[in-house]
Design an enzyme around this catalytic site. Structure first.
Site, PDB file in Angstrom:
ATOM      1  CG  ASP A 143     -54.153  76.870  65.902  1.00  0.00           C
ATOM      2  OD1 ASP A 143     -53.114  76.739  66.575  1.00  0.00           O
ATOM      3  OD2 ASP A 143     -54.453  76.110  64.970  1.00  0.00           O
ATOM      4  CE  LYS A 144     -54.769  77.149  75.162  1.00  0.00           C
ATOM      5  NZ  LYS A 144     -55.780  76.526  76.058  1.00  0.00           N
TER       6      LYS A 144
END
Length: 279
Positions: A143-144
């Protein structure tokens, strides 16, 4: 000694041998339906095996009339072709088998794992600008806010096998948390927790090091559910400060710099493929 066997009977089978049996009388068995041989595959599968795109992407291309076989446009996603002889093209350009590529990236924090982001955020493909990445896809996701080891390949069979939960390929993470964990916290993570009604567990949880106010854990997963580690910690009211994937199976992130990309060595690939069920 005379053979005492009665006329018309067969001799008993010797030890270690199976007795021969005559098939029971009855109607002739029907021949099984003929299965496609190793060269015949569905058209979406063909595009995937050739490394052009994923099967899902191929199905969309086919439905929208972009794919032709032998010059004839095919819109049936279940059409079978002979992979050895079929001349496949997409938008008029011939599709040939690509050389398989296997890359590893040390993903920096703040990049999203997608090729095109609707919100215009930086993506992991910004790190692949010096590579021909037209058909490369990430093997799994980070994820980011997460960092570390991320694989890319155009070998969809390898990627699918590596991600299949049945192969149990471990992913190892170093996780910084906002407190000093006690023995009960570590034991709870090892036994598994429930978050939003879903049971989440790790194969291994170890304390790496402690500071004055926070600590680093080493967590090993074989499931890879969405935001799994963050959710496990949230269930215990623990915040994740940093999350870095440091290994996939026997493949280590090592000293690769942030944002840097390199090809896997033959030794690294050979070590990964048996773990993923690959050849």
């Amino acid at each position: 000694m005379k053979n005492s066997r009665r006329p018309g009977t067969k001799p008993a089978a010797k030890s270690g041998q199976r007795p021969q049996r005559n098939p029971a009388p009855g109607p002739a068995a029907k021949a099984p339906a003929k299965k496609p041989d190793g060269q015949r595959v569905t058209l979406p599968r063909a595009l995937s095996k050739l490394g052009y795109c994923s099967r899902t992407q191929a199905e969309e291309l086919i439905r929208n009339g972009h794919v032709a076989v032998g010059g004839k446009t095919i819109t049936d996603t279940e059409a079978w072709i002979d992979l050895a002889t079929a001349k496949i093209s997409v938008d008029g350009k011939a599709v040939a088998a690509e050389t398989f590529v296997y890359l590893m990236l040390n993903k920096p924090r703040g990049l999203v794992t997608t090729r095109h982001d609707p919100q215009g955020r930086p993506t992991v493909y910004d790190c692949l600008k010096d590579h021909d990445n037209a058909h490369l896809s990430p093997v799994g996701r980070l994820d980011k806010a997460s960092e570390g080891l991320l694989l890319f390949s155009n070998d969809t069979q390898f990627a699918n096998a590596l991600l299949d939960p049945k192969t149990h390929v471990a992913k190892t993470y170093h996780v910084q948390i906002d407190r000093l964990p006690d023995a009960a916290t570590l034991e709870a993570l090892r036994e598994g927790v429930t978050h939003d009604g879903e049971f989440l567990s790790a194969r291994r949880v170890e304390l790496l090091r402690e500071g004055d106010r926070n600590a680093w854990l080493e967590i090993e997963l074989i499931e890879g559910k969405n935001r799994q580690i963050r959710r496990m910690l949230e269930s215990l009211d623990i915040s994740t400060l940093r999350l870095v994937r440091v290994a996939i199976g026997e493949l280590l992130l090592g000293e690769l710099e942030k944002g840097a990309v390199r090809a896997l060595t033959q030794e690294e690939l050979a070590a990964l493929k048996p773990q993923s069920g690959g050849g």
